[in-house]
Design an enzyme around this catalytic site. Structure first.
Site, PDB file in Angstrom:
ATOM      1  N   CYS A 116      52.345  18.676 100.433  1.00 17.81           N
ATOM      2  CA  CYS A 116      53.097  19.706 101.158  1.00 17.81           C
ATOM      3  C   CYS A 116      53.298  19.367 102.630  1.00 17.81           C
ATOM      4  O   CYS A 116      54.165  19.947 103.279  1.00 17.81           O
ATOM      5  CB  CYS A 116      52.396  21.052 101.020  1.00 17.81           C
ATOM      6  SG  CYS A 116      52.298  21.543  99.299  1.00 17.81           S
ATOM      7  N   HIS A 257      55.185  25.768 106.189  1.00 10.78           N
ATOM      8  CA  HIS A 257      55.243  25.451 104.762  1.00 10.78           C
ATOM      9  C   HIS A 257      55.125  26.760 103.980  1.00 10.78           C
ATOM     10  O   HIS A 257      54.319  27.629 104.335  1.00 10.78           O
ATOM     11  CB  HIS A 257      54.086  24.510 104.421  1.00 10.78           C
ATOM     12  CG  HIS A 257      53.880  24.308 102.956  1.00 10.78           C
ATOM     13  ND1 HIS A 257      54.898  23.889 102.129  1.00 10.78           N
ATOM     14  CD2 HIS A 257      52.784  24.474 102.166  1.00 10.78           C
ATOM     15  CE1 HIS A 257      54.424  23.804 100.883  1.00 10.78           C
ATOM     16  NE2 HIS A 257      53.156  24.156 100.884  1.00 10.78           N
ATOM     17  N   ASN A 287      57.167  27.605  96.134  1.00 10.83           N
ATOM     18  CA  ASN A 287      56.627  26.463  96.876  1.00 10.83           C
ATOM     19  C   ASN A 287      57.290  25.183  96.349  1.00 10.83           C
ATOM     20  O   ASN A 287      57.007  24.739  95.240  1.00 10.83           O
ATOM     21  CB  ASN A 287      55.108  26.425  96.675  1.00 10.83           C
ATOM     22  CG  ASN A 287      54.455  25.273  97.418  1.00 10.83           C
ATOM     23  OD1 ASN A 287      55.130  24.380  97.944  1.00 10.83           O
ATOM     24  ND2 ASN A 287      53.133  25.286  97.459  1.00 10.83           N
TER      25      ASN A 287
HETATM   26  O1  UT7 Z   1      51.281  24.087  98.833  1.00 12.27           O
HETATM   27  C1  UT7 Z   1      50.103  23.623  98.322  1.00 12.27           C
HETATM   28  C2  UT7 Z   1      49.012  24.413  98.750  1.00 12.27           C
HETATM   29  N1  UT7 Z   1      48.775  25.490  97.810  1.00 12.27           N
HETATM   30  C3  UT7 Z   1      48.460  26.671  98.272  1.00 12.27           C
HETATM   31  O2  UT7 Z   1      48.491  26.895  99.454  1.00 12.27           O
HETATM   32  C4  UT7 Z   1      47.997  27.699  97.284  1.00 12.27           C
HETATM   33  C5  UT7 Z   1      46.917  28.520  97.910  1.00 12.27           C
HETATM   34  N2  UT7 Z   1      46.374  29.517  96.995  1.00 12.27           N
HETATM   35  C6  UT7 Z   1      47.047  30.643  96.684  1.00 12.27           C
HETATM   36  O3  UT7 Z   1      48.160  30.849  97.116  1.00 12.27           O
HETATM   37  C7  UT7 Z   1      46.341  31.668  95.834  1.00 12.27           C
HETATM   38  O4  UT7 Z   1      44.989  31.306  95.700  1.00 12.27           O
HETATM   39  C8  UT7 Z   1      46.970  31.806  94.418  1.00 12.27           C
HETATM   40  C9  UT7 Z   1      48.314  32.497  94.538  1.00 12.27           C
HETATM   41  C10 UT7 Z   1      47.097  30.467  93.744  1.00 12.27           C
HETATM   42  C11 UT7 Z   1      46.087  32.704  93.559  1.00 12.27           C
HETATM   43  O5  UT7 Z   1      45.892  33.965  94.194  1.00 12.27           O
HETATM   44  P1  UT7 Z   1      44.416  34.558  94.362  1.00 12.27           P
HETATM   45  O6  UT7 Z   1      44.579  35.846  95.034  1.00 12.27           O
HETATM   46  O7  UT7 Z   1      43.573  33.519  95.063  1.00 12.27           O
HETATM   47  O8  UT7 Z   1      43.977  34.762  92.876  1.00 12.27           O
HETATM   48  P2  UT7 Z   1      42.711  34.156  92.117  1.00 12.27           P
HETATM   49  O9  UT7 Z   1      42.915  32.721  91.802  1.00 12.27           O
HETATM   50  O10 UT7 Z   1      41.466  34.552  92.823  1.00 12.27           O
HETATM   51  O11 UT7 Z   1      42.759  34.967  90.770  1.00 12.27           O
HETATM   52  C12 UT7 Z   1      42.559  36.413  90.738  1.00 12.27           C
HETATM   53  C13 UT7 Z   1      42.795  36.899  89.342  1.00 12.27           C
HETATM   54  C14 UT7 Z   1      42.058  36.091  88.277  1.00 12.27           C
HETATM   55  O12 UT7 Z   1      41.659  36.980  87.257  1.00 12.27           O
HETATM   56  P3  UT7 Z   1      40.161  37.558  87.210  1.00 12.27           P
HETATM   57  O13 UT7 Z   1      39.279  36.359  87.080  1.00 12.27           O
HETATM   58  O14 UT7 Z   1      39.974  38.286  88.505  1.00 12.27           O
HETATM   59  O15 UT7 Z   1      40.191  38.436  86.014  1.00 12.27           O
HETATM   60  C15 UT7 Z   1      43.107  35.185  87.731  1.00 12.27           C
HETATM   61  O16 UT7 Z   1      42.850  34.786  86.406  1.00 12.27           O
HETATM   62  O17 UT7 Z   1      44.182  36.777  89.030  1.00 12.27           O
HETATM   63  C16 UT7 Z   1      44.334  36.059  87.795  1.00 12.27           C
HETATM   64  N3  UT7 Z   1      45.586  35.328  87.844  1.00 12.27           N
HETATM   65  C17 UT7 Z   1      46.748  35.875  87.477  1.00 12.27           C
HETATM   66  N4  UT7 Z   1      47.062  37.080  86.999  1.00 12.27           N
HETATM   67  C18 UT7 Z   1      48.356  37.337  86.734  1.00 12.27           C
HETATM   68  C19 UT7 Z   1      45.792  34.055  88.271  1.00 12.27           C
HETATM   69  N5  UT7 Z   1      47.115  33.764  88.173  1.00 12.27           N
HETATM   70  C20 UT7 Z   1      47.724  34.876  87.678  1.00 12.27           C
HETATM   71  C21 UT7 Z   1      49.038  35.192  87.366  1.00 12.27           C
HETATM   72  N6  UT7 Z   1      49.327  36.410  86.902  1.00 12.27           N
HETATM   73  N7  UT7 Z   1      50.060  34.320  87.539  1.00 12.27           N
END
Ligand code: UT7
Length: 332
Positions: A116, A257, A287
């Site tokens: 990125c 970004h 992204n």
């Molecule tokens: O450009 C490259 C660099 N990349 C980034 O900067 C990405 C940085 N990270 C993020 O943007 C966020 O961490 C994400 C958007 C990837 C994820 O968001 P989050 O708020 O950190 O969610 P999480 O991974 O902590 O997951 C929370 C919950 C989980 O369920 P439980 O374990 O709480 O029951 C996940 O399984 O959300 C669930 N989950 C989803 N639910 C619905 C994960 N993806 C999804 C989804 N739809 N697409």
């Protein structure tokens, strides 16, 4: 000592494939919801290529638009740097493919891999050729077909990424009132396992087994990347502002970004940026890795936020980890 020349961006072109993958389309593929995606990431839709369209095709279209804007021909280009994590193939470089398709007969070039942060790294790389006087016209392209390395059964990654490309032309600035002012880059390889594609390289060449294990797809520890990005993007922005005797309120246009709306707003709050200076288009494109910053430059331009002399701060954090910030004054 020879005086170094300042590089300026003298043209910009972008391209995204026409096909749109909306949040409601994704609701049909994996267990997710429009509400979850928009509230956690800010993304509403992303553009995705049709099968058979490669990174070089998007890069070519963006490059052609940049050249047309400037009234320049491919023969005027002396070097091409393609920032990408999804090259058409491992070799030859996508820069070679673009050079050939564009008909830039006099240009040399290469690909640059920094995920990125690749566009800001490529911008500085191109600027060095201008600074030394080695070249007068360098094409810098950020292009990725992320859909080619995404597992559309993995809801944690498939909702985030999209495809796109942006190209800028670098030329020597006529004086120091416009152009690239300063940059800071940092890498931290200890974060490699937080965001990576393990298969297909020399460590794990593609086999039936690597494919069965889905090693040819993006793997991400979202929270680890999120925490690093929030901390590092602000930290490097603060450092470059301080080094140049500036504060956040001096910035006319902040072009970050586009990985997550929450990362952008957290950075903007910490830097005390003027709200109207912050460019966000993640809702439209998701992204697109190396393409997010030139796509956001175009959005800034559409909103009338890039004028001659505008003080612009570019910032990125990505896989590696890689971080990069660039301070510039828009030149036209
Ligand atoms: O450009 C490259 C660099 N990349 C980034 O900067 C990405 C940085 N990270 C993020 O943007 C966020 O961490 C994400 C958007 C990837 C994820 O968001 P989050 O708020 O950190 O969610 P999480 O991974 O902590 O997951 C929370 C919950 C989980 O369920 P439980 O374990 O709480 O029951 C996940 O399984 O959300 C669930 N989950 C989803 N639910 C619905 C994960 N993806 C999804 C989804 N739809 N697409």
């Amino acid at each position: 000592m020879t005086q170094l020349l300042r590089a300026k961006i003298s043209a910009l072109g972008i391209y995204v494939p026409p096909r749109i993958l909306s949040n409601s389309d994704l609701e049909k593929l994996v267990e997710t919801s429009d509400e979850w995606i928009t509230s956690r990431t800010g993304i509403r839709e992303r553009h995705i290529v049709d099968q058979g369209t490669a990174t070089s095709d998007l890069a070519l279209a963006a490059a052609q638009k940049a050249l047309a804007e400037h009234g320049m021909t491919p023969n005027d280009i002396e070097a091409i740097v393609v920032a990408t994590v999804t090259p058409d193939m491992l070799f030859p470089s996508t820069a070679c493919v673009v050079q050939h398709k564009l008909g830039a007969k006099g240009a040399w070039g290469f690909d640059l891999s920094a995920a990125c942060s690749a566009f800001v790294y490529a911008l500085q790389t191109g600027a060095q050729f201008i600074a030394t006087g080695a070249h007068k016209r360098v094409l810098v392209i950020g292009a990725d077909v992320m859909s080619s390395i995404i597992d559309y059964t993995d809801r944690a990654t498939c909702v985030i990424f999209g495809d796109g490309a942006g190209a800028v032309l670098l030329e020597p600035a006529e004086d120091d009132s416009v152009g690239l002012i300063d940059f800071m880059h940092e890498i931290d390889g200890s974060g490699g396992c937080a965001l990576y594609m393990p298969g297909g390289g020399s460590l794990h060449p593609s086999t039936h087994e690597t494919v069965d294990k889905k090693m040819h797809y993006v793997h991400q520890d979202g929270q680890a990347v999120f925490k690093y990005a929030v901390r590092k993007m602000a930290e490097l922005c603060e450092k470059i502002l301080q080094r140049n005797g500036l504060t956040g309120s001096d910035i006319d246009t902040f072009i970050p970004h586009q990985a997550n709306r929450r990362i952008i707003t957290a950075t903007a709050d910490r830097l005390k940026l003027k709200p109207e200076s912050v460019i966000i288009n993640i809702d439209r494109y998701g992204n697109t890795t190396a393409a997010t910053i030139p796509l956001a430059m175009e959005t800034a331009r559409e909103q009338g936020k890039l004028k001659k002399g505008s003080l612009v701060l570019l910032a990125s954090v990505g896989a590696g980890f890689t971080t990069g910030v660039t301070l510039l004054r828009w030149a036209y």
